[in-house]
Design an enzyme around this catalytic site. Sequence first.
Site, short mmCIF file in Angstrom:
data_model
loop_
_atom_site.label_atom_id
_atom_site.label_comp_id
_atom_site.label_asym_id
_atom_site.label_seq_id
_atom_site.Cartn_x
_atom_site.Cartn_y
_atom_site.Cartn_z
N TYR A 1 0.72 -1.07 -0.05
CA TYR A 1 0.09 0.07 0.09
C TYR A 1 0.91 1.42 0.18
CZ TYR A 1 -4.01 -2.93 1.27
OH TYR A 1 -5.15 -4.06 1.07
N THR A 2 0.66 2.01 -0.88
CA THR A 2 1.34 3.43 -1.15
C THR A 2 2.85 3.35 -1.06
OG1 THR A 2 0.72 4.09 1.12
CG2 THR A 2 -0.78 4.93 -0.81
#
Length: 325
Positions: A62-63
Site C-alpha cells: 500500500y502506497t
Amino acid sequence: MEYGRLGNSGLRISKISLGCWNFGSPNPPFGIPGRVTSQDAIRLIHEAYDLGINLIDNANRYTGGEADQIQGRAMKGHRSDFIVATKLMKRVGERPNDEGLSRVHFMQEVENILRRLDTDYVDLLQAHDVDWGTPLEETLRAFDDLIRQGKVRYIGCSNFPAWLLAKSLWISDVRNLAGFVSAQPKYNLISREVEKELQPLCVDQGIGMIIYSPLEGGILTGKYNQGIPDDSRAGDSNPLTWDRAENMKSQVEKLQQALGVLRDVAAELGKSPSQVSLNWLINRPAVSSAIIGATRSEQIVDNAGATGWKLPEELADRLEQAFAR
C-alpha cells in the site's frame, strides 16, 4: 462497537475494521496511489480507535510502504491497543524476489514491515494473493517459522479459492505447522460468490472471514442515488483506472432497482444504506469483521454505527432477494 473471535482463534477483533490502502502519497513507487495525507490518515486511525475499532488492515504494497509508516506513527505509545493485520505477496520492487510467497520474500519483507510499523510483532500476517510459483509447504513453513520466532501471532490468506484454502489447512495439519485462522475475500450484497464454496468451508473449518470491499466501492453507501459524481470512483477519468470506473458505472445502472430497496429498508430502520449493508454482512456466517475504507471522519462514524443492532430477518431476506442474480 461489537467484538468477536477471529474464527476459532482466541483473538477478539472489532466487527468493523479500518483499511489503510488510501493512506499516503498520490505518487508512490509502487502500489495504488493514496488519497489521504499522512496527517489526516493518523487522525482517522485515532478516531477509529476512539469508536472502538481495534483491527487495522494494511499491506506492504500500500502506497509503496508509506501506509505502514503512517500506521506506525498512529500507534506510537499504544501498540498493544491495536490488532495489526497486514499482507504480503505482491510486487514491491524490481528485483526477482521482490514479490511472491517464497521464504526469501517472506523473511525480508516481514523485517521491512516491522521496521516501518515500528513494532516487533504483527498480530495477523496474511498471504495477499495466490503465488502459483511457490510450493504451499514452503509458504506455510515460512509462516510457521515466523510464529515460532515471535514476529507473527496468527496467519491468514486473502483471495485464496476454497480448494486452495482447504489444501493449505490439510498441509498444516499433516505437517504439524501453524494453520490459517482467517481468509480475506471480497463479499457484499452485490458480490456474493463466496457463498458458493468459500463461506461453507470457513464455517466448517472455523476460519474467520475478514471482508474487503464490503460496500462495493461506495455503490452500497447511497452516494450514487443522484447519478455519478465526478469525484467518485465511478466518475474517475484517470486513464490508469478508467476500466474500473466504467465497470462501476455499468453496475450502478443495472442495480438501480435493488439500490432502491436498500434505500427503503434503511429509511424504515432510520439507518443509512452503509449501516444496513454492513450490518447484513457482519452477521453473515463465518464473517468476523468488515474492512471499511475512509477518507473523512463522518464515514468512520457512520460505518461504526452498523454495530450494536441486528437487521430483522424479514428485511435481510428482502435485501437478499433484491440483489439476487
